[in-house]
Design a protein around this motif. Structure first.
Motif, PDB file in Angstrom:
ATOM      1  N   LEU A 177     -15.512  -0.043   2.514  1.00 42.09           N
ATOM      2  CA  LEU A 177     -14.320  -0.162   3.350  1.00 42.09           C
ATOM      3  C   LEU A 177     -13.081  -0.497   2.523  1.00 42.09           C
ATOM      4  CD1 LEU A 177     -15.783  -2.184   6.369  1.00 42.09           C
ATOM      5  CD2 LEU A 177     -15.232   0.246   6.319  1.00 42.09           C
ATOM      6  N   GLY A 178     -13.223  -1.491   1.653  1.00 38.50           N
ATOM      7  CA  GLY A 178     -12.067  -1.986   0.915  1.00 38.50           C
ATOM      8  C   GLY A 178     -11.414  -0.940   0.028  1.00 38.50           C
ATOM      9  N   HIS A 179     -12.205  -0.083  -0.613  1.00 33.54           N
ATOM     10  CA  HIS A 179     -11.599   0.894  -1.520  1.00 33.54           C
ATOM     11  C   HIS A 179     -10.765   1.918  -0.761  1.00 33.54           C
ATOM     12  CE1 HIS A 179     -14.607   4.029  -0.587  1.00 33.54           C
ATOM     13  NE2 HIS A 179     -13.961   4.843  -1.414  1.00 33.54           N
ATOM     14  N   LEU A 180     -11.079   2.130   0.527  1.00 35.57           N
ATOM     15  CA  LEU A 180     -10.243   3.001   1.350  1.00 35.57           C
ATOM     16  C   LEU A 180      -9.010   2.260   1.852  1.00 35.57           C
ATOM     17  CD1 LEU A 180     -13.044   4.832   3.360  1.00 35.57           C
ATOM     18  CD2 LEU A 180     -11.401   5.904   1.805  1.00 35.57           C
ATOM     19  N   ALA A 181      -9.169   0.993   2.197  1.00 33.81           N
ATOM     20  CA  ALA A 181      -8.029   0.202   2.668  1.00 33.81           C
ATOM     21  C   ALA A 181      -6.945   0.103   1.601  1.00 33.81           C
ATOM     22  CB  ALA A 181      -8.496  -1.190   3.085  1.00 33.81           C
ATOM     23  N   VAL A 182      -7.355  -0.101   0.352  1.00 37.89           N
ATOM     24  CA  VAL A 182      -6.380  -0.171  -0.739  1.00 37.89           C
ATOM     25  C   VAL A 182      -5.594   1.123  -0.829  1.00 37.89           C
ATOM     26  CG1 VAL A 182      -6.108  -0.356  -3.245  1.00 37.89           C
ATOM     27  CG2 VAL A 182      -7.714  -1.856  -2.053  1.00 37.89           C
ATOM     28  N   GLN A 183      -6.261   2.252  -0.713  1.00 36.31           N
ATOM     29  CA  GLN A 183      -5.569   3.536  -0.810  1.00 36.31           C
ATOM     30  C   GLN A 183      -4.595   3.750   0.340  1.00 36.31           C
ATOM     31  OE1 GLN A 183      -7.956   7.067  -2.206  1.00 36.31           O
ATOM     32  NE2 GLN A 183      -9.663   5.649  -1.881  1.00 36.31           N
ATOM     33  N   PHE A 184      -5.037   3.495   1.571  1.00 34.88           N
ATOM     34  CA  PHE A 184      -4.138   3.684   2.716  1.00 34.88           C
ATOM     35  C   PHE A 184      -2.916   2.779   2.598  1.00 34.88           C
ATOM     36  CE2 PHE A 184      -7.834   5.512   5.088  1.00 34.88           C
ATOM     37  CZ  PHE A 184      -7.217   6.694   5.481  1.00 34.88           C
TER      38      PHE A 184
END
Length: 336
Positions: A177-184
């Motif tokens: 989850l976190g690696h996508l949140a950072v990108q968004f």
């Protein structure tokens, strides 16, 4: 038609071949030919019946990408040949207050794909077309699936917490989850601070777009970020030092939870009252939010980092996910 799937026949069992008959699609139903399907920790929870809502035999898979091959008489927003994705939600009532305001994911009659029927670890899948989403051309098939679960989970949580651009946003955890949140958060023009227990993940977070990282030592309180945070998103399924993290929020800041803590929250009241802070929980997203997320992902080239397995190696892939050996999302593919 007969559909060939991979099912667990008892709690915790390995997946094995299993077939079932699917009727011709009626009204709003459609049948898709599965091209790929992500593996989520929720699939493991359902196989193990951790949430006491599993029905066996169970065919997991709720990050499904496929090609429409047949549609019911009322389907008019997608057509045969379209590439679509299906996430956690199978359907909802579409008439309650939540549904009518675009929050179908909050509907009391919401049905989860693999809790109320077979999922996407199969060659075909019949679904409610109103919860099948056209995948933009710029998103590749083998990375699209995790966006339909992990992607919408973090994007919806951040948006409902007030994410626009120019904000200070914190992310706790750099996993699936976190690696996508950072990108968004970063690609939409925000300054991002990541909290992680791993030096390797701290370095990787910078590659994803994080501006600042805080390495949290075991049994030690986290160090404060350089700037107060407008939004702090927790993606970790564990209890952490909530009091410290609350203090990192700016006035009117929001702590948003998408990871489910393993114990009730223990939050001091005065830090919330004195700075008008709030705590928000969030789960997946409604149909409009899903379409917005997919559009943003294509426009800003946001992709989950995946490890791809052929469908026949499903048990090997599931075991790697179970042991947290995949960085960051596992995907089963019929295209290998």
């Amino acid at each position: 038609m007969k559909i060939q799937g991979l099912a667990a026949k008892t709690s915790g069992a390995e997946l094995e071949p299993y077939s079932y008959e699917a009727p011709s699609p009626q009204n709003f139903q459609c049948i898709i030919k599965v091209l790929s399907c992500g593996i989520c920790h929720s699939d493991l929870h359902m196989v193990d019946n951790d949430w006491e809502m599993s029905n066996y035999p169970i065919i997991p898979g709720h990050e499904v990408i496929g090609e429409v091959i047949e549609i019911g008489s009322q389907v008019n927003h997608i057509k045969v040949g379209d590439r679509v994705g299906i996430g956690w939600q199978r359907t909802s009532c579409l008439s309650c207050r939540d549904c009518l305001r675009g929050s179908e994911n909050l509907c009391d009659e919401m049905q989860a794909l693999i809790a109320t029927g077979p999922g996407g670890f199969a060659d075909y899948l019949e679904v409610d077309s109103r919860f099948a989403f056209a995948i933009p051309d710029g998103i590749k098939t083998n990375v699209a699936g995790p966006l339909l679960c992990g992607g919408i989970t973090v994007y919806s949580a951040l948006r409902y917490a007030g994410m626009g651009s120019g904000l200070e946003i914190g992310v706790i955890g750099v996993g699936g989850l976190g690696h996508l949140a950072v990108q968004f958060a970063s690609k939409l023009g925000n300054r991002v601070t990541v909290f992680t227990t791993s030096k390797d993940k701290a370095e990787f977070a910078h590659e994803l777009g994080a501006n600042e990282t805080v390495i949290v030592e075991k049994n030690q309180p986290p160090s404060a970020p350089s700037q107060p945070l407008n939004i702090l998103l927790s993606t970790v399924p564990a209890s952490i030092d909530w009091a410290s993290y609350i203090d990192f929020l700016d006035s009117d800041g929001t702590l948003t939870l998408v990871g489910v803590p393993d114990a009730p929250l223990s939050i001091p009241g005065f830090p919330l009252l004195m700075k008008r802070r709030r705590i928000l929980g969030s789960v997946i997203g409604g149909r409009a939010m899903m379409q917005e997320m997919l559009s943003v992902a294509e426009r800003y080239q946001i992709e989950p980092i995946v490890e791809i397995f052929p469908m026949e190696k499903v048990n090997e892939a599931m075991e790697k996910v179970r042991n947290n050996q995949v960085r960051y999302r596992a995907v089963l593919s019929h295209q290998l």
